[in-house]
Design an enzyme around this catalytic site. Sequence first.
Site, PDB file in Angstrom:
ATOM      1  CD1 TRP A  31      -9.201   2.995  -4.543  1.00 16.39           C
ATOM      2  CD2 TRP A  31     -10.560   4.773  -4.473  1.00 16.39           C
ATOM      3  NE1 TRP A  31      -9.523   3.334  -5.839  1.00 16.39           N
ATOM      4  CE2 TRP A  31     -10.351   4.425  -5.822  1.00 16.39           C
ATOM      5  CE3 TRP A  31     -11.387   5.858  -4.167  1.00 16.39           C
ATOM      6  CZ2 TRP A  31     -10.942   5.126  -6.868  1.00 16.39           C
ATOM      7  CZ3 TRP A  31     -11.967   6.553  -5.214  1.00 16.39           C
ATOM      8  CH2 TRP A  31     -11.745   6.193  -6.549  1.00 16.39           C
TER       9      TRP A  31
HETATM   10 FE1  SF4 Z   1     -11.714  -0.597  -0.388  1.00 14.33          FE
HETATM   11 FE2  SF4 Z   1     -14.215  -0.884   0.464  1.00 14.33          FE
HETATM   12 FE3  SF4 Z   1     -13.405   1.496  -0.419  1.00 14.33          FE
HETATM   13 FE4  SF4 Z   1     -13.755  -0.559  -2.117  1.00 14.33          FE
HETATM   14  S1  SF4 Z   1     -15.359   0.488  -0.906  1.00 14.33           S
HETATM   15  S2  SF4 Z   1     -12.017   0.854  -2.085  1.00 14.33           S
HETATM   16  S3  SF4 Z   1     -13.080  -2.318  -0.872  1.00 14.33           S
HETATM   17  S4  SF4 Z   1     -12.639   0.392   1.413  1.00 14.33           S
END
Ligand code: SF4
Length: 151
Positions: free
Chosen positions: A43
């Site tokens: 995300w």
């Molecule tokens: Fe991507 Fe990190 Fe967000 Fe998970 S927590 S969606 S790995 S940016």
Amino acid sequence: MPTFVYMTRCDGCGHCVDICPSDIMHIDPTYRRALNIEPNMCWECYSCVKACPQNAIDARGYADFAPLGHSVRVLREESKGTVSWKIKFRDGTEKDFVSPIRTTPWGSIKSPAEYESPTEESFRDQQLAHEPEFLKVDELPTLDPDDRGTD
Ligand code: SF4
Ligand code: SF4
């Protein structure tokens, strides 16, 4: 810009696994270190970057963010309450960005478990949990269930 983990910095604490809303941060069963198993499902929220106590997670920038050959280093500094982004271009140019993570001291926000459990009555209340005090107002308008707006 999906994230990736420097396995040599990671100690396998699992904070990134717990916080990832896309459930793509996993602990490798052999090496006991975190990895992003599905970068194309990231995300790009960077919750994992902020949560990692070892600064072991960086972002892999796309070509529309900076020309290929660059690197993006992310540094979370709890004492300053900031996240810093250092972008290094392939010609050696560097750009630094610093963003505040929060406006209150680290660890000062109580978790939901530290508040009293809601009562049976509160489930019928028009207000959400901890309203109106968390909105820093004395009261909120409420709807009259008997007023059907037909007048
Ligand atoms: Fe991507 Fe990190 Fe967000 Fe998970 S927590 S969606 S790995 S940016
Ligand atoms: Fe490794 Fe950081 Fe994830 Fe902990 S939060 S498992 S140190 S990448």
